[in-house]
Design a protein around this motif. Structure first.
Motif, PDB file in Angstrom:
ATOM      1  N   LEU A 158      48.272  27.461  29.423  1.00  0.00           N
ATOM      2  CA  LEU A 158      46.589  28.647  29.755  1.00  0.00           C
ATOM      3  C   LEU A 158      46.658  28.736  31.197  1.00  0.00           C
ATOM      4  O   LEU A 158      46.335  30.031  31.417  1.00  0.00           O
ATOM      5  CB  LEU A 158      45.337  27.944  28.386  1.00  0.00           C
ATOM      6  N   GLN A 159      47.149  27.591  32.200  1.00  0.00           N
ATOM      7  CA  GLN A 159      46.673  27.828  33.864  1.00  0.00           C
ATOM      8  C   GLN A 159      47.796  28.871  34.147  1.00  0.00           C
ATOM      9  O   GLN A 159      47.602  29.125  34.950  1.00  0.00           O
ATOM     10  CB  GLN A 159      46.749  26.651  34.077  1.00  0.00           C
ATOM     11  N   GLN A 160      48.935  28.646  33.561  1.00  0.00           N
ATOM     12  CA  GLN A 160      49.833  29.820  33.877  1.00  0.00           C
ATOM     13  C   GLN A 160      49.449  31.716  33.199  1.00  0.00           C
ATOM     14  O   GLN A 160      49.830  32.076  34.170  1.00  0.00           O
ATOM     15  CB  GLN A 160      51.020  29.916  33.401  1.00  0.00           C
ATOM     16  N   LEU A 161      48.710  31.536  32.673  1.00  0.00           N
ATOM     17  CA  LEU A 161      47.652  32.848  31.930  1.00  0.00           C
ATOM     18  C   LEU A 161      47.089  32.869  33.510  1.00  0.00           C
ATOM     19  O   LEU A 161      46.932  34.591  33.235  1.00  0.00           O
ATOM     20  CB  LEU A 161      47.793  32.651  30.346  1.00  0.00           C
ATOM     21  N   PHE A 162      46.242  32.461  32.432  1.00  0.00           N
ATOM     22  CA  PHE A 162      45.303  33.048  33.868  1.00  0.00           C
ATOM     23  C   PHE A 162      45.865  32.998  35.419  1.00  0.00           C
ATOM     24  O   PHE A 162      45.180  33.959  36.281  1.00  0.00           O
ATOM     25  CB  PHE A 162      44.448  31.524  34.185  1.00  0.00           C
ATOM     26  N   ARG A 198      48.343  34.104  36.083  1.00  0.00           N
ATOM     27  CA  ARG A 198      48.845  35.644  36.078  1.00  0.00           C
ATOM     28  C   ARG A 198      48.136  36.518  35.809  1.00  0.00           C
ATOM     29  O   ARG A 198      48.602  37.555  36.405  1.00  0.00           O
ATOM     30  CB  ARG A 198      49.800  35.370  34.940  1.00  0.00           C
ATOM     31  N   ILE A 199      47.295  36.812  35.390  1.00  0.00           N
ATOM     32  CA  ILE A 199      45.889  37.368  35.028  1.00  0.00           C
ATOM     33  C   ILE A 199      45.287  37.483  36.859  1.00  0.00           C
ATOM     34  O   ILE A 199      45.221  38.716  37.138  1.00  0.00           O
ATOM     35  CB  ILE A 199      45.221  37.097  34.213  1.00  0.00           C
ATOM     36  N   GLY A 200      45.198  36.195  37.575  1.00  0.00           N
ATOM     37  CA  GLY A 200      44.845  36.038  38.617  1.00  0.00           C
ATOM     38  C   GLY A 200      45.552  37.256  40.018  1.00  0.00           C
ATOM     39  O   GLY A 200      45.245  37.778  41.079  1.00  0.00           O
ATOM     40  N   ASN A 249      45.273  43.634  37.633  1.00  0.00           N
ATOM     41  CA  ASN A 249      44.435  45.901  37.070  1.00  0.00           C
ATOM     42  C   ASN A 249      45.175  46.240  35.355  1.00  0.00           C
ATOM     43  O   ASN A 249      43.563  46.497  35.508  1.00  0.00           O
ATOM     44  CB  ASN A 249      46.021  46.447  37.999  1.00  0.00           C
ATOM     45  N   PHE A 250      45.085  44.911  34.448  1.00  0.00           N
ATOM     46  CA  PHE A 250      44.872  45.560  33.352  1.00  0.00           C
ATOM     47  C   PHE A 250      44.117  44.815  33.166  1.00  0.00           C
ATOM     48  O   PHE A 250      43.104  45.858  32.334  1.00  0.00           O
ATOM     49  CB  PHE A 250      45.810  44.343  32.262  1.00  0.00           C
ATOM     50  N   LEU A 251      43.414  43.847  33.014  1.00  0.00           N
ATOM     51  CA  LEU A 251      42.223  43.015  33.032  1.00  0.00           C
ATOM     52  C   LEU A 251      40.629  43.644  33.341  1.00  0.00           C
ATOM     53  O   LEU A 251      39.726  44.567  32.870  1.00  0.00           O
ATOM     54  CB  LEU A 251      41.756  41.785  33.937  1.00  0.00           C
ATOM     55  N   LEU A 252      41.320  44.512  35.527  1.00  0.00           N
ATOM     56  CA  LEU A 252      39.559  44.868  35.204  1.00  0.00           C
ATOM     57  C   LEU A 252      40.106  46.671  34.341  1.00  0.00           C
ATOM     58  O   LEU A 252      38.566  47.344  34.372  1.00  0.00           O
ATOM     59  CB  LEU A 252      39.988  45.847  37.269  1.00  0.00           C
ATOM     60  N   PHE A 253      40.565  47.429  34.474  1.00  0.00           N
ATOM     61  CA  PHE A 253      41.118  48.290  33.640  1.00  0.00           C
ATOM     62  C   PHE A 253      40.219  48.672  32.329  1.00  0.00           C
ATOM     63  O   PHE A 253      39.243  49.766  31.665  1.00  0.00           O
ATOM     64  CB  PHE A 253      42.718  49.036  33.765  1.00  0.00           C
TER      65      PHE A 253
END
Length: 167
Positions: free
Chosen positions: A3-7, A9-11, A15-19
């Motif tokens: 989960l930490q690695q996923l977070f 990568r998102i950080g 762009n996808f998260l903001l969209f």
């Protein structure tokens, strides 16, 4: 992948998260404009239901993550990830507010289920925090089946209380 690695990568690439978190409130605004005073009718109420679920699942996860991080891990507020811990909650609240302006939320299919999930999650987190604060040593003299019975009774009381509150 943890989960930490996923977070992480998102950080690194938000762009996808903001969209995602920009499109959902915009869709609620557009639905409010196009379906003015028709939010209780069939196509609109299902759109609103989908929008509520699309923001509630990440929002609930963010609240649970924040509760775990601050209550159990004793995390630093200054280390809060804006994209994953604050943005989902804000977008969830804004989207529900926008939808509520056009339709009574009790008419949205599945809203009672998601609000029940919110309540059960928050009450469970509160019970976990309470048990962590009073230390499980207090219960160590009880046989295990009594401890399980206490948890089942507490869970049933929370469930029944919520059902009466909703009705």
């Amino acid at each position: 992948m943890t989960l930490q690695q996923l977070f992480q990568r998102i950080g690194d690439n938000p762009n996808f998260l903001l969209f995602y978190f920009l499109v959902i409130p915009l869709a609620a605004i557009m639905a409010g404009i196009l379906g003015k005073n028709e939010g209780h009718l069939s196509p609109w109420k299902y759109l609103y239901s989908a929008l509520i679920y699309l923001v509630s699942v990440p929002g609930i996860f963010a609240v649970a993550l924040n509760a775990y991080f601050f209550l159990f891990q004793r995390g630093d507020v200054m280390q809060t990830d804006v994209y994953l811990q604050i943005l989902p909650v804000i977008v969830m609240l804004v989207t529900i507010f926008l939808i509520r302006r056009n339709v009574d939320l009790s008419l949205v299919p599945g809203f009672d289920k998601i609000s029940g999930l919110w309540f059960m999650l928050f009450s469970t987190m509160f019970l976990m925090w309470l048990l962590e604060k009073i230390h499980i040593v207090v219960f160590s003299y009880l046989p295990f089946q009594y401890l399980i019975g206490v948890f089942i009774i507490l869970f049933a009381l929370i469930y029944l209380g919520w059902r009466r509150f909703v009705k």
